[in-house]
Design a protein around this motif. Structure first.
Motif, PDB file in Angstrom:
ATOM      1  N   ARG A 180       0.816  -1.218   0.000  1.00 15.57           N
ATOM      2  CA  ARG A 180       0.000   0.000   0.000  1.00 15.57           C
ATOM      3  C   ARG A 180       0.849   1.267   0.000  1.00 15.57           C
ATOM      4  N   VAL A 181       2.146   1.156  -0.324  1.00 17.41           N
ATOM      5  CA  VAL A 181       3.030   2.320  -0.284  1.00 17.41           C
ATOM      6  C   VAL A 181       3.068   3.016  -1.636  1.00 17.41           C
ATOM      7  N   GLU A 182       3.244   2.259  -2.699  1.00 15.22           N
ATOM      8  CA  GLU A 182       3.329   2.829  -4.042  1.00 15.22           C
ATOM      9  C   GLU A 182       2.001   2.660  -4.766  1.00 15.22           C
ATOM     10  N   SER A 183       1.544   3.734  -5.361  1.00 14.00           N
ATOM     11  CA  SER A 183       0.300   3.673  -6.108  1.00 14.00           C
ATOM     12  C   SER A 183       0.506   4.425  -7.417  1.00 14.00           C
ATOM     13  N   PRO A 184       0.144   3.857  -8.535  1.00 14.16           N
ATOM     14  CA  PRO A 184      -0.400   2.502  -8.693  1.00 14.16           C
ATOM     15  C   PRO A 184       0.710   1.448  -8.567  1.00 14.16           C
ATOM     16  N   PRO A 185       0.329   0.223  -8.238  1.00 16.65           N
ATOM     17  CA  PRO A 185       1.346  -0.839  -8.120  1.00 16.65           C
ATOM     18  C   PRO A 185       2.004  -1.138  -9.465  1.00 16.65           C
ATOM     19  N   ASP A 186       3.283  -1.452  -9.416  1.00 17.79           N
ATOM     20  CA  ASP A 186       4.044  -1.783 -10.620  1.00 17.79           C
ATOM     21  C   ASP A 186       4.290  -3.291 -10.622  1.00 17.79           C
ATOM     22  N   GLY A 187       3.575  -4.008 -11.450  1.00 24.97           N
ATOM     23  CA  GLY A 187       3.648  -5.463 -11.503  1.00 24.97           C
ATOM     24  C   GLY A 187       4.991  -6.018 -11.943  1.00 24.97           C
ATOM     25  N   ARG A 188       5.898  -5.157 -12.397  1.00 21.03           N
ATOM     26  CA  ARG A 188       7.236  -5.635 -12.775  1.00 21.03           C
ATOM     27  C   ARG A 188       8.097  -5.933 -11.554  1.00 21.03           C
ATOM     28  N   TYR A 189       7.624  -5.535 -10.357  1.00 20.13           N
ATOM     29  CA  TYR A 189       8.410  -5.712  -9.135  1.00 20.13           C
ATOM     30  C   TYR A 189       7.617  -6.462  -8.074  1.00 20.13           C
ATOM     31  N   GLN A 190       8.356  -7.028  -7.144  1.00 18.17           N
ATOM     32  CA  GLN A 190       7.798  -7.639  -5.948  1.00 18.17           C
ATOM     33  C   GLN A 190       8.658  -7.155  -4.784  1.00 18.17           C
ATOM     34  N   TYR A 191       8.266  -7.487  -3.585  1.00 14.52           N
ATOM     35  CA  TYR A 191       8.989  -7.021  -2.400  1.00 14.52           C
ATOM     36  C   TYR A 191       9.439  -8.207  -1.567  1.00 14.52           C
ATOM     37  N   LEU A 192      10.692  -8.175  -1.165  1.00 14.12           N
ATOM     38  CA  LEU A 192      11.227  -9.147  -0.220  1.00 14.12           C
ATOM     39  C   LEU A 192      11.158  -8.486   1.155  1.00 14.12           C
ATOM     40  N   LEU A 193      10.367  -9.065   2.069  1.00 15.35           N
ATOM     41  CA  LEU A 193      10.230  -8.534   3.421  1.00 15.35           C
ATOM     42  C   LEU A 193      11.042  -9.398   4.371  1.00 15.35           C
ATOM     43  N   VAL A 194      11.773  -8.740   5.283  1.00 14.73           N
ATOM     44  CA  VAL A 194      12.547  -9.462   6.298  1.00 14.73           C
ATOM     45  C   VAL A 194      12.207  -8.850   7.648  1.00 14.73           C
ATOM     46  N   ALA A 195      11.806  -9.712   8.595  1.00 13.57           N
ATOM     47  CA  ALA A 195      11.416  -9.257   9.928  1.00 13.57           C
ATOM     48  C   ALA A 195      12.213  -9.989  10.990  1.00 13.57           C
TER      49      ALA A 195
END
Length: 118
Positions: A47-62
């Motif tokens: 929900r950070v970037e709008s509109p979403p760019d389907g060429r990318y995904q996000y790697l989340l590390v917690a």
């Protein structure tokens, strides 16, 4: 926020593009009781970037007590074969390493895709 370093490379044997993430968590009190977690999130979930760019995904590390960090990486197929997707939690150094390779369906070389850190 943890310290981090990201490197792009090529697997010398397969010539696949690789990304390696090193995250340092020096404030973890008991590293034997904590294990950093990761997951991939599609551009359409965030929900950070709008509109979403389907060429990318996000790697989340917690990893508690740190905030979750996200790395914006190309949304290309990832090779989950043996030795191609590796994670390691070094309790002594408090360092989490995650390395993955992209599948190269055409068997071509080329530069590693763009990557953003957020």
């Amino acid at each position: 926020r943890p310290g981090y370093e990201v490197t792009k490379s090529r697997d010398p044997a397969t010539r696949q593009r690789c990304l390696t993430f090193y995250l340092h968590y020096p404030e973890v009190d008991d590293p034997s009781a904590v294990q950093p977690r990761h997951r991939f999130m599609s551009a359409y979930e965030q929900r950070v970037e709008s509109p979403p760019d389907g060429r990318y995904q996000y790697l989340l590390v917690a990893c508690d007590p740190y905030e979750t960090v996200a790395f914006k990486v190309p949304a290309e197929p990832i090779d989950r074969g043996e030795g191609q997707f590796v994670t390691n939690w070094d309790r002594e150094e408090r360092r989490f390493t995650l390395r993955f390779s992209y599948l190269d369906p055409k068997g071509e070389g080329g530069a590693a895709g763009a990557m953003e850190v957020g």
